[in-house]
Design a protein around this motif. Structure first.
Motif, mmCIF file in Angstrom:
data_model
loop_
_atom_site.group_PDB
_atom_site.id
_atom_site.type_symbol
_atom_site.label_atom_id
_atom_site.label_comp_id
_atom_site.label_asym_id
_atom_site.label_seq_id
_atom_site.Cartn_x
_atom_site.Cartn_y
_atom_site.Cartn_z
ATOM 1 N N VAL A 191 11.076 4.464 -32.131
ATOM 2 C CA VAL A 191 11.898 5.438 -32.865
ATOM 3 C C VAL A 191 12.189 4.907 -34.263
ATOM 4 N N TYR A 192 12.468 3.621 -34.367
ATOM 5 C CA TYR A 192 12.665 3.041 -35.703
ATOM 6 C C TYR A 192 11.424 3.274 -36.567
ATOM 7 N N GLU A 193 10.253 3.022 -36.013
ATOM 8 C CA GLU A 193 9.023 3.260 -36.775
ATOM 9 C C GLU A 193 8.905 4.728 -37.182
ATOM 10 N N LEU A 194 9.195 5.627 -36.243
ATOM 11 C CA LEU A 194 9.093 7.056 -36.548
ATOM 12 C C LEU A 194 10.059 7.467 -37.651
ATOM 13 N N LEU A 195 11.244 6.901 -37.644
ATOM 14 C CA LEU A 195 12.270 7.289 -38.609
ATOM 15 C C LEU A 195 12.149 6.602 -39.957
ATOM 16 N N TYR A 196 11.759 5.337 -39.958
ATOM 17 C CA TYR A 196 11.870 4.526 -41.171
ATOM 18 C C TYR A 196 10.579 3.927 -41.691
ATOM 19 N N ARG A 197 9.488 4.102 -40.992
ATOM 20 C CA ARG A 197 8.224 3.525 -41.448
ATOM 21 C C ARG A 197 7.220 4.641 -41.736
ATOM 22 N N ALA A 198 7.351 5.240 -42.895
ATOM 23 C CA ALA A 198 6.469 6.339 -43.286
ATOM 24 C C ALA A 198 5.021 5.875 -43.432
ATOM 25 N N ASP A 199 4.811 4.564 -43.542
ATOM 26 C CA ASP A 199 3.460 4.029 -43.698
ATOM 27 C C ASP A 199 2.695 3.971 -42.372
ATOM 28 N N ILE A 200 3.375 4.248 -41.266
ATOM 29 C CA ILE A 200 2.727 4.206 -39.951
ATOM 30 C C ILE A 200 2.690 5.621 -39.383
ATOM 31 N N ALA A 216 2.782 8.718 -36.969
ATOM 32 C CA ALA A 216 3.493 8.907 -35.698
ATOM 33 C C ALA A 216 2.565 8.687 -34.515
ATOM 34 N N ALA A 217 1.338 9.164 -34.609
ATOM 35 C CA ALA A 217 0.391 9.009 -33.494
ATOM 36 C C ALA A 217 0.116 7.543 -33.197
ATOM 37 N N VAL A 218 0.046 6.721 -34.224
ATOM 38 C CA VAL A 218 -0.177 5.286 -34.035
ATOM 39 C C VAL A 218 1.035 4.666 -33.346
ATOM 40 N N ILE A 237 9.370 11.213 -24.633
ATOM 41 C CA ILE A 237 10.525 11.006 -25.513
ATOM 42 C C ILE A 237 10.062 10.892 -26.966
ATOM 43 N N LEU A 238 9.078 10.048 -27.207
ATOM 44 C CA LEU A 238 8.615 9.817 -28.580
ATOM 45 C C LEU A 238 7.943 11.051 -29.173
ATOM 46 N N ASP A 239 7.180 11.766 -28.359
ATOM 47 C CA ASP A 239 6.531 12.984 -28.839
ATOM 48 C C ASP A 239 7.576 14.016 -29.259
ATOM 49 N N THR A 240 8.637 14.143 -28.482
ATOM 50 C CA THR A 240 9.709 15.085 -28.819
ATOM 51 C C THR A 240 10.363 14.703 -30.142
ATOM 52 N N ALA A 250 10.289 15.454 -43.345
ATOM 53 C CA ALA A 250 11.503 14.656 -43.375
ATOM 54 C C ALA A 250 11.681 13.987 -42.020
ATOM 55 N N LYS A 251 12.332 12.883 -42.010
ATOM 56 C CA LYS A 251 12.571 12.165 -40.765
ATOM 57 C C LYS A 251 13.636 12.910 -39.964
ATOM 58 N N PRO A 252 13.532 12.923 -38.635
ATOM 59 C CA PRO A 252 14.490 13.665 -37.803
ATOM 60 C C PRO A 252 15.841 12.981 -37.746
ATOM 61 N N SER A 253 16.876 13.772 -37.660
ATOM 62 C CA SER A 253 18.207 13.236 -37.430
ATOM 63 C C SER A 253 18.588 13.534 -35.998
#
Length: 147
Positions: free
Chosen positions: A88-97, A99-101, A125-128, A138-141
């Motif tokens: 989730v941290y990667e999904l929210l804060y690492r735009a360089d990675i 989501a599929a990875v 969970i992660l897909d949702t 934009a990153k989800p809140s």
């Protein structure tokens, strides 16, 4: 050392953090990985994931809780919970990675370190959370994940 191995180390560090509430510094991380010879980039990646998850733990946990219907966060196995947290941290804060990875790496790590059923739970969970992104990427809140 690969990013996959770095994520596995992050899982171990976050698992330990749950019990000790202390986190290793750069020197301790290097000593823990002495046989892996991580590059400076990998060390920075590890530090970012560990530090970022801890810094944003409340927000990350709120988001996880909002999408894990019928599951209290503390009822999720510790290994699974910490895999989800760093992803989730990667999904929210690492735009360089992409989501599929992130999701693929989390699922593969779950297959290695958790139960047979865990990887599909983690994937869901992660897909949702990944799909909670707004059209402008934009990153989800936590609020958006609750919709």
């Amino acid at each position: 050392m690969t990013r996959r191995q770095a994520r596995e180390y992050v899982l171990q560090a976050l698992f330990q953090y749950e019990f000790t509430k202390s986190v290793s510094g750069r020197q301790e991380i290097k000593e823990g990985l002495v046989y892996k010879s991580p590059s400076d980039d990998i060390l920075e990646f590890i530090e970012d994931l560990i530090g970022g998850v801890i810094k944003h733990l409340e927000e990350i946990d709120d988001i996880i809780q909002s999408v894990s219907k019928h599951w209290e966060l503390q009822r999720i196995a510790s290994v699974d919970r910490n895999i989800i947290r760093f992803a989730v941290y990667e999904l929210l804060y690492r735009a360089d990675i992409p989501a599929a990875v992130t999701i693929n790496e989390a699922v593969d790590i779950a297959k290695k370190y958790s139960t047979l059923e865990s990887f599909s739970f983690i994937n869901g969970i992660l897909d949702t959370i990944a799909h909670a992104n707004t059209p402008d990427n934009a990153k989800p809140s936590a609020r958006e994940c609750n919709k």
